[in-house]
Design an enzyme around this catalytic site. Structure first.
Site, PDB file in Angstrom:
ATOM      1  N   GLU A  85       0.839  -1.152   0.029  1.00 54.51           N
ATOM      2  CA  GLU A  85       0.186  -0.072  -0.066  1.00 54.51           C
ATOM      3  C   GLU A  85       1.038   1.383  -0.007  1.00 54.51           C
ATOM      4  O   GLU A  85       1.707   1.457   0.757  1.00 54.51           O
ATOM      5  CB  GLU A  85      -0.991   0.034   1.121  1.00 54.51           C
ATOM      6  CG  GLU A  85      -1.753  -1.144   1.517  1.00 54.51           C
ATOM      7  CD  GLU A  85      -2.251  -1.555   2.553  1.00 54.51           C
ATOM      8  OE1 GLU A  85      -2.147  -0.537   3.646  1.00 54.51           O
ATOM      9  OE2 GLU A  85      -2.706  -2.600   2.808  1.00 54.51           O
TER      10      GLU A  85
ATOM     11  N   GLU B 233      -4.021  -6.897   3.118  1.00 55.77           N
ATOM     12  CA  GLU B 233      -2.689  -7.246   3.659  1.00 55.77           C
ATOM     13  C   GLU B 233      -2.490  -8.910   3.632  1.00 55.77           C
ATOM     14  O   GLU B 233      -1.429  -9.427   3.016  1.00 55.77           O
ATOM     15  CB  GLU B 233      -2.704  -7.312   5.149  1.00 55.77           C
ATOM     16  CG  GLU B 233      -2.120  -5.667   5.615  1.00 55.77           C
ATOM     17  CD  GLU B 233      -3.484  -4.674   5.481  1.00 55.77           C
ATOM     18  OE1 GLU B 233      -3.015  -3.501   5.738  1.00 55.77           O
ATOM     19  OE2 GLU B 233      -4.500  -5.070   5.454  1.00 55.77           O
TER      20      GLU B 233
ATOM     21  N   GLN C  84       2.271  -2.031   5.562  1.00 58.21           N
ATOM     22  CA  GLN C  84       2.439  -0.562   5.861  1.00 58.21           C
ATOM     23  C   GLN C  84       2.905  -0.191   7.436  1.00 58.21           C
ATOM     24  O   GLN C  84       3.809   0.378   7.527  1.00 58.21           O
ATOM     25  CB  GLN C  84       1.091   0.199   5.399  1.00 58.21           C
ATOM     26  CG  GLN C  84       1.611   1.746   5.567  1.00 58.21           C
ATOM     27  CD  GLN C  84       0.458   2.529   4.892  1.00 58.21           C
ATOM     28  OE1 GLN C  84      -0.648   2.897   5.426  1.00 58.21           O
ATOM     29  NE2 GLN C  84       0.673   2.754   3.336  1.00 58.21           N
TER      30      GLN C  84
ATOM     31  N   TYR D 161      -0.641  -3.870  11.531  1.00 59.07           N
ATOM     32  CA  TYR D 161      -1.538  -4.415  10.585  1.00 59.07           C
ATOM     33  C   TYR D 161      -1.068  -5.815  10.133  1.00 59.07           C
ATOM     34  O   TYR D 161      -1.932  -6.402   9.025  1.00 59.07           O
ATOM     35  CB  TYR D 161      -1.670  -3.359   9.353  1.00 59.07           C
ATOM     36  CG  TYR D 161      -2.120  -2.204   9.555  1.00 59.07           C
ATOM     37  CD1 TYR D 161      -3.019  -1.836  10.673  1.00 59.07           C
ATOM     38  CD2 TYR D 161      -1.733  -0.915   8.621  1.00 59.07           C
ATOM     39  CE1 TYR D 161      -3.432  -0.547  11.002  1.00 59.07           C
ATOM     40  CE2 TYR D 161      -2.182   0.417   9.062  1.00 59.07           C
ATOM     41  CZ  TYR D 161      -2.973   0.528   9.975  1.00 59.07           C
ATOM     42  OH  TYR D 161      -3.629   1.733  10.639  1.00 59.07           O
ATOM     43  N   ILE D 162      -0.056  -6.305  10.591  1.00 57.96           N
ATOM     44  CA  ILE D 162       0.417  -7.623  10.182  1.00 57.96           C
ATOM     45  C   ILE D 162      -0.642  -8.599  10.714  1.00 57.96           C
ATOM     46  O   ILE D 162      -0.642  -9.767  10.048  1.00 57.96           O
ATOM     47  CB  ILE D 162       1.914  -7.912  10.616  1.00 57.96           C
ATOM     48  CG1 ILE D 162       2.390  -8.850   9.772  1.00 57.96           C
ATOM     49  CG2 ILE D 162       1.719  -8.282  12.145  1.00 57.96           C
ATOM     50  CD1 ILE D 162       4.132  -9.046   9.925  1.00 57.96           C
TER      51      ILE D 162
ATOM     52  N   HIS E  50      -0.390   2.517  15.416  1.00 61.48           N
ATOM     53  CA  HIS E  50       0.819   2.878  14.453  1.00 61.48           C
ATOM     54  C   HIS E  50       1.803   2.960  15.441  1.00 61.48           C
ATOM     55  O   HIS E  50       2.886   3.467  15.127  1.00 61.48           O
ATOM     56  CB  HIS E  50       0.494   4.416  14.011  1.00 61.48           C
ATOM     57  CG  HIS E  50      -0.344   4.473  12.823  1.00 61.48           C
ATOM     58  ND1 HIS E  50      -1.773   4.620  13.256  1.00 61.48           N
ATOM     59  CD2 HIS E  50      -0.468   4.400  11.551  1.00 61.48           C
ATOM     60  CE1 HIS E  50      -2.546   4.852  12.076  1.00 61.48           C
ATOM     61  NE2 HIS E  50      -1.804   4.539  10.963  1.00 61.48           N
TER      62      HIS E  50
END
Length: 803
Positions: A494, A525, A547, A551-552, A592
């Site tokens: 992304e 993902e 990203q 988010y993994i 994040h």
């Protein structure tokens, strides 16, 4: 019914008849294996059985259109397909049921996977690639029933890459991108997000894949009405159908008992995908499942009598047989002879496989019984040992476990005794365990000479007055060198392409190397990892970008079920040199700034987990990995892209070693171990501790899997006699893992004068903002005070209480 053999190359009726009868033989062979295999489970010889009965005809059609160089990414119903290609024999199937640990006898996984999981060999004995264009290929199955879909996308995308990329050596991997990736999935598993995400991504990418949906109306005991909107996956996916104006899928619906329709459908699908690079969905309906889902359940419990009768009448093998007789292709007598001979063949294969499986166990049993008899002769515990021996003798069909349990328990009754017989039993037990354990535990990582941990360190070289630049510049320029050096390397994710990733670590590289090699993807993902997995299986060197580290989790199932264990579950016969690039650690927001390293360490054994402290170290890891052929996750420090670093002269060449720690600050009072972004704070704390007379040694863990293979941390603890591990993970997470490695595995407990400790983030996710970071994760004052408290405990006079 039209029986004319209309294929791309017309054949005579005699040849057509031969084809029909050969297909019938394979269908009967597969079905007979399914029926006898289930009985082996019910008698206890096998632990679990899941078979392909009821799906034979469409798999014969798929096999007919499957060509050298093609790849399968399927699931555990595809035994007929494998048999049709000559890649699975009845004896192979039974050895898999018995979990034979000899790869020559059980060629799919040497007993590591359940039956029904299929693989072909992509590697030579030395770990180098075979010529995949000269063989029919099957990527290694997993039990998760939609888990094969993300990988399928990448297998198909590889053909697109090989067709369009220039200056790339495709000699062992592709013939101008003409290969098709064939996926199979059950109708119920199309409810899974992995399937739907793959369908969307495949339609966007327009890659040559053919997805077969085996539809028998159920998902174990649950009927289709609970799985698909409108109870029909074709209707549900109708919006993906291609039109004259817009790209999409060619969609075909065909009945699973209609032999000629299936043959035409699969040949048509093959031509479209192979020539046009258009994805195809084949929805195969009206299939049955004669024995239910698996040997652990009976479909009579959940299917109505009406449904059971319908399945009996519409069984694809039965309908195929009736069609052969109706069209006069052969006689009832000849079909009965075929069926009789196949029954004999399968029974013989089953008997041989079981005999081969037991032979080595029985031979070892004889030796062990003799040894037990000898040690019991003069032992005060003779009666106890004889009971163990007699219990073993009574086991007519011993397993390895039975042998290990008997010998190890017998040794308990020989405590304090000395005799040559006992020595012989000890040697036998040690030898047995040392030779047996590797049958279950090898090939988690590469054992070849070019494994990542064997790549030698090459240090960065600096000029007399090195330029100081943003860390992202070092990454960007290093990637530039790598993409120039390795034509088969590519990166995607992304915001990866046009803007050069969210932190500009790839700035300008898409313009230089093109949209195929430096590519943007949708927000998905799971299939980003799937793209990388499939392409890595076909000789490319993909870097798949997630990203942000948080988010993994969207991709974790594919990483743990497929990528991390692929080398292990194929007994080293396939490899997937995929690099996951991501960024994490300290920033200022819940989603994040996460550091779920413990989750990754425990989920991704079989991958390397690398956490560089700066971008120079990160660049060195990419250089190291591209010299090897193993999967890894690299977590770049999210707050380090704009920090200044000295720019090396040997970009693309220097290599950060994997499996080694680095001591960044020498000290004598305490060893501080950390990694990633927190390391900067630890170094600052060490300088401030010096002001109160505490000399801390700071060790950068830098590679978490594997951690410190040379045990350099132990040498530090020997000197300082104190240990504190600091990280941003939750309590009991990565810091606890590192502590276990140092204290238990390296044996550092022997050199400690104080209790080893960890300092971690709080148990919750990090709160937003600067204050959220300060009060959620270890800060400089936390580190200072914890170290001071450790020294205060050992020497309160020199280090009086702080507060």
């Amino acid at each position: 019914m039209d029986i004319s053999p209309q294929t791309s190359n017309d054949i005579s009726f005699d040849d057509f008849k031969t084809q029909i009868l050969n297909d019938y033989k394979i269908a009967v062979l597969s079905r007979t294996c399914s029926l006898m295999g289930r009985k082996e489970v019910l008698t206890g010889k096998a632990k679990f059985g899941i078979f392909g009965d009821g799906k034979e005809l469409p798999q014969l059609a798929m096999a007919r259109s499957f060509k050298d160089g093609d790849f399968r990414s399927g699931y555990y119903r595809d035994q007929t397909f494998m048999m049709a290609l000559g890649l699975l024999t009845p004896k192979d199937l039974f050895h898999a049921l018995y979990a034979t640990t000899d790869i020559a006898m059980e060629p799919m996984s040497a007993g590591r996977q359940m039956g029904g999981h299929y693989v072909t060999y992509s590697l030579n004995e030395d770990g180098s690639w075979r010529d995949l264009t000269k063989q029919k290929n099957s990527s290694a199955d997993i039990s998760c029933t939609a888990g094969q879909m993300p990988r399928l996308l990448g297998l198909a995308q590889a053909s697109k890459m090989y067709r369009h990329l220039k200056n790339i050596d495709s000699s062992k991997f592709s013939n101008n991108g003409d290969e098709v990736a064939w996926g199979t999935i059950g109708n119920a598993s199309t409810s899974e997000g992995m399937f739907l995400e793959t369908i969307n991504a495949g339609g966007v990418l327009q890659v040559p894949m053919v997805i077969s949906i085996w539809d028998d109306g159920y998902g174990i005991s649950v009927p289709a009405e609970y799985h698909a909107t409108k109870e029909d996956i074709s209707e549900m996916l109708e919006g993906f159908r291609r039109t004259e104006e817009k790209q999409g899928y060619e969609m075909i619906k065909v009945k699973g008992w209609d032999y000629t329709a299936l043959m035409h459908a699969y040949e048509n699908a093959s031509d479209i995908a192979r020539e046009e690079h258009v994805p195809v969905i084949i929805h195969v309906t009206e299939l049955t499942q004669p024995q239910g889902h698996s040997s652990s359940g009976s479909h009579e419990r959940y299917k109505s009598q009406e449904r059971l009768e319908w399945e009996k009448n519409n069984d694809c093998n039965k309908r195929f047989r009736e069609w052969i007789l109706e069209t006069g292709i052969t006689s009832e007598e000849e079909l009965k002879n075929i069926e009789k001979n196949i029954s004999k063949e399968v029974r013989s294969a089953k008997k041989e496989a079981w005999s081969e499986y037991l032979t080595i166990h029985k031979e070892q049993k004889k030796v062990l019984v003799r040894l037990l008899n000898e040690v019991s002769a003069k032992s005060p515990n003779k009666n106890f040992i004889n009971k163990i021996k007699n219990d073993l003798i009574a086991i007519e069909e011993p397993l390895k476990k039975d042998l290990a349990v008997s010998s190890r328990k017998a040794l308990r009754y020989l405590l304090g005794e000395e005799s040559t017989a006992k020595d012989a039993l000890v040697r036998w037990t040690d030898d047995f365990l040392n030779t047996t354990q590797p049958k279950y535990s090898t090939n988690l990582y590469s054992e070849a000479s070019n494994s990542a941990t064997n790549i030698s360190e090459i240090k960065p070289i600096y000029g007399q007055h090195p330029e100081k630049v943003d860390g992202r510049i070092i990454l960007r320029d290093n990637f530039d060198k790598l993409f120039e050096k390795y034509p088969n390397a590519l990166v995607f994710g992304e915001d990866t392409g046009a803007i050069g990733d969210v932190n500009q670590g790839l700035e300008g590289l898409q313009k230089k190397y093109g949209k195929l090699r430096i590519a943007d993807t949708g927000i998905r993902e799971t299939t980003i990892v799937g793209q990388g997995t499939g392409m890595a299986l076909r000789g490319l060197r993909p870097i798949a970008e997630i990203q942000y580290l948080d988010y993994i989790y969207y991709a974790l199932a594919t990483l743990t079920d497929d990528v991390a264990c692929l080398r292990y579950r194929t007994f080293g016969k396939q490899k997937v040199p995929l690099i996951i690039r991501t960024r994490g650690h300290r920033l200022e927001g819940i989603w994040h700034s996460g550091s779920p390293m413990g989750s990754l360490i425990h989920s991704l054994r079989g991958m390397y987990i690398l956490s560089p402290r700066n971008m120079t170290q990160a660049a060195g890891f990419y250089n190291t990995l591209l010299k090897s052929d193993e999967p890894a996750v690299i977590i770049e420090s999210l707050n380090g892209y704009r920090l200044k670093e000295e720019k090396p002269l040997n970009l693309g060449e220097f290599c950060t070693p994997i499996g080694r720690v680095e001591t960044l600050r020498k000290g004598s009072d305490i060893t501080l171990v950390s990694y990633g972004s927190t390391l900067r704070i630890v170094l600052q704390a060490a300088e401030e501790l010096k002001e109160v007379g505490i000399d801390a040694e700071v060790v950068d863990a830098q590679t978490l899997l594997p951690f410190d293979i040379n045990h350099d941390t132990l040498e530090s603890v020997k000197k300082t006699n104190r240990l504190l591990v600091i990280d941003e993970d939750v309590p009991g997470g990565c810091a606890a893992y590192i502590l276990n490695e140092i204290i238990e595995k390296q044996g550092a407990y022997k050199y400690l004068d104080s209790a080893p400790q960890t300092l971690t983030a709080k148990a919750h996710r990090p709160a937003y903002g600067t204050d959220g970071d300060y009060f959620s994760k270890p800060n400089l004052e936390d580190i200072f005070e914890r170290v001071y408290a450790i020294l205060h405990e050992s020497n309160p006079e020199e280090y009086p209480e702080l507060r």
